[in-house]
Design a protein around this motif. Sequence first.
Motif, PDB file in Angstrom:
ATOM      1  N   ALA A 305      -1.937  -2.540  -8.345  1.00 11.18           N
ATOM      2  CA  ALA A 305      -3.050  -3.019  -7.323  1.00 11.18           C
ATOM      3  C   ALA A 305      -4.333  -2.239  -7.688  1.00 11.18           C
ATOM      4  O   ALA A 305      -5.606  -2.944  -7.730  1.00 11.18           O
ATOM      5  CB  ALA A 305      -2.633  -2.403  -5.835  1.00 11.18           C
ATOM      6  N   LEU A 306      -4.457  -1.081  -8.270  1.00  8.36           N
ATOM      7  CA  LEU A 306      -5.338  -0.336  -8.707  1.00  8.36           C
ATOM      8  C   LEU A 306      -6.154  -1.094 -10.112  1.00  8.36           C
ATOM      9  O   LEU A 306      -7.204  -1.009 -10.026  1.00  8.36           O
ATOM     10  CB  LEU A 306      -5.280   1.232  -8.937  1.00  8.36           C
ATOM     11  N   LEU A 316      -5.592  -9.968  -5.250  1.00  8.57           N
ATOM     12  CA  LEU A 316      -4.225  -9.315  -5.484  1.00  8.57           C
ATOM     13  C   LEU A 316      -3.960  -8.009  -5.013  1.00  8.57           C
ATOM     14  O   LEU A 316      -2.723  -7.392  -5.303  1.00  8.57           O
ATOM     15  CB  LEU A 316      -3.693  -9.598  -7.079  1.00  8.57           C
ATOM     16  N   VAL A 317      -5.183  -7.065  -4.700  1.00 11.46           N
ATOM     17  CA  VAL A 317      -5.026  -5.790  -4.348  1.00 11.46           C
ATOM     18  C   VAL A 317      -4.168  -5.654  -3.126  1.00 11.46           C
ATOM     19  O   VAL A 317      -3.105  -4.910  -3.225  1.00 11.46           O
ATOM     20  CB  VAL A 317      -6.483  -5.281  -4.189  1.00 11.46           C
ATOM     21  N   LEU A 318      -4.480  -6.043  -2.161  1.00 11.07           N
ATOM     22  CA  LEU A 318      -3.873  -5.972  -0.769  1.00 11.07           C
ATOM     23  C   LEU A 318      -2.338  -6.347  -0.870  1.00 11.07           C
ATOM     24  O   LEU A 318      -1.455  -5.551  -0.315  1.00 11.07           O
ATOM     25  CB  LEU A 318      -4.575  -6.592   0.275  1.00 11.07           C
ATOM     26  N   PRO A 319      -1.894  -7.367  -1.413  1.00  6.88           N
ATOM     27  CA  PRO A 319      -0.674  -7.931  -1.198  1.00  6.88           C
ATOM     28  C   PRO A 319       0.117  -6.820  -2.264  1.00  6.88           C
ATOM     29  O   PRO A 319       1.267  -6.544  -1.931  1.00  6.88           O
ATOM     30  CB  PRO A 319      -0.667  -9.327  -2.159  1.00  6.88           C
ATOM     31  N   CYS A 320      -0.394  -6.441  -3.211  1.00  7.13           N
ATOM     32  CA  CYS A 320       0.384  -5.501  -3.951  1.00  7.13           C
ATOM     33  C   CYS A 320       0.545  -4.058  -3.064  1.00  7.13           C
ATOM     34  O   CYS A 320       1.690  -3.488  -3.316  1.00  7.13           O
ATOM     35  CB  CYS A 320      -0.326  -5.273  -5.327  1.00  7.13           C
ATOM     36  N   PHE A 321      -0.329  -3.720  -2.704  1.00  6.61           N
ATOM     37  CA  PHE A 321      -0.343  -2.503  -1.762  1.00  6.61           C
ATOM     38  C   PHE A 321       0.739  -2.622  -0.574  1.00  6.61           C
ATOM     39  O   PHE A 321       1.448  -1.606  -0.229  1.00  6.61           O
ATOM     40  CB  PHE A 321      -1.684  -1.972  -1.131  1.00  6.61           C
ATOM     41  N   GLN A 322       0.778  -3.791   0.088  1.00  7.44           N
ATOM     42  CA  GLN A 322       1.700  -4.159   1.221  1.00  7.44           C
ATOM     43  C   GLN A 322       2.972  -4.167   0.819  1.00  7.44           C
ATOM     44  O   GLN A 322       3.959  -3.505   1.344  1.00  7.44           O
ATOM     45  CB  GLN A 322       1.274  -5.322   1.743  1.00  7.44           C
ATOM     46  N   ASN A 340      -4.525   5.720  -2.350  1.00  8.39           N
ATOM     47  CA  ASN A 340      -5.210   5.057  -3.190  1.00  8.39           C
ATOM     48  C   ASN A 340      -5.938   3.689  -2.139  1.00  8.39           C
ATOM     49  O   ASN A 340      -6.874   3.064  -2.611  1.00  8.39           O
ATOM     50  CB  ASN A 340      -4.112   4.167  -3.839  1.00  8.39           C
ATOM     51  N   LEU A 341      -5.069   3.234  -1.017  1.00 11.24           N
ATOM     52  CA  LEU A 341      -5.587   2.493  -0.321  1.00 11.24           C
ATOM     53  C   LEU A 341      -7.268   2.972   0.443  1.00 11.24           C
ATOM     54  O   LEU A 341      -8.162   2.060   0.583  1.00 11.24           O
ATOM     55  CB  LEU A 341      -4.931   2.036   0.926  1.00 11.24           C
TER      56      LEU A 341
END
Length: 418
Positions: A305-306, A316-322, A340-341
């Motif tokens: 995500a980073l 793709l950032v928020l789906p990976c963090f979820q 990181n969020l």
Amino acid sequence: PANEEVEFERIATAARPGTSIKTAFQPRPSTSQRRGTALSHSSGSTRPGSALTRPGTAISRPGSSLGARPASRCGTASRVRATSAAAFNVGDATAALYQASRLNPTIYAEREAIVKALFQFLYYHEADVQKAHSLCQAVLDVQRQRPGQAALAPPADAARTDWWWQQQMGRCLLALHYPRRAESHLQQSLAAFPHPDTYLLLSRLYQRLRQPERSLVLIGQAAERQPFDVTFRLEQARIHAAMSQQEDALQLYRLAARLQPINVEALASIAVSYFYDNNPEMSLMYYRRILSLGVHTAELYSNIALCCLYGGQIDLVLPCFQRALRMATQPEQKADIWYNLSFVALTSGDFNLAKRCLQLCLTADARDGAALNNLAVLSAHGGDVMGAKSYLNAAKDVLPEASEVNANLQYMELNYKL
């Protein structure tokens, strides 16, 4: 109920005296009275027929004594418990398989057929390092007391047994935080047989003693003996990374990746170096390669995500963090993900969301100094000077030598009247 004693008696083959229909409603004497009257024929106070004994209950019964209970039982519950404590756990899936606290090392030290398996069970399965150390000590004492054993057995087998137990003794002492005592045992094991585990244990020992140069020399000797062993290359890279020699560590990680292309540690270390060199695209390529190997962890999805955030792939950032939050099980993992969020929220300009993410980070780990420092900065920008001061003081208690925290405290003392 487990301690109740049950007496098993034989079934009488004839009718008991005084049990006819005519005398059915007359009170009968108790068992103790019947036994007492059966021994005295001259007593005139007994009623007729009371001196008779039941068939199968003669006075000369084996194990019987005057005025005592017959000892014809196979064993009481207390006797069984004293001999075998695991007998009552048979059939209980939640009971312990083996009680290590009852182990006598001197008994098993001479049983060569099971002593190695017993050590591995104690050390790796039960995690009872103290008891495993006692077993190693007992085995070494037995070997010292029998000097002629090497002449009876093949020399190779005797030497192999010696080096193995010396290695395990050093392993136990290292786990018990006695590196000086473990060094002599590991040196003896290495002199008898150059096993790779002995090299690695000695390397960890020298690193714990803050002697990384000596550890590098030792691992270098092992790498010369086995140049294609990835384990030694990874150990060399870790030592260089601990000594802040990032370039040398990166070269060794690349060599390990060429020797073993599916080594996850080497691939992840190369990806981290690319990320901090401002090349998130190459880092993302290595992380996707790790993902294709079947590795699915919260840390991996957080790093992906980073990389997507700094590489411009915002979708793709928020789906990976979820997914990382769903896979996180430890509080430290959740704290790192929320931290990181907060950078994602700062990148989008949403300071309230960033503050909320940092608060959730502190909910998972209240001693996260970086989150306390960043929360102090956001509070100061929001006008809450006293809150920022308290966050900075808390961050200094956690990270007393952090340059960012000290610089922020000095700035607030100079520019704010507190």
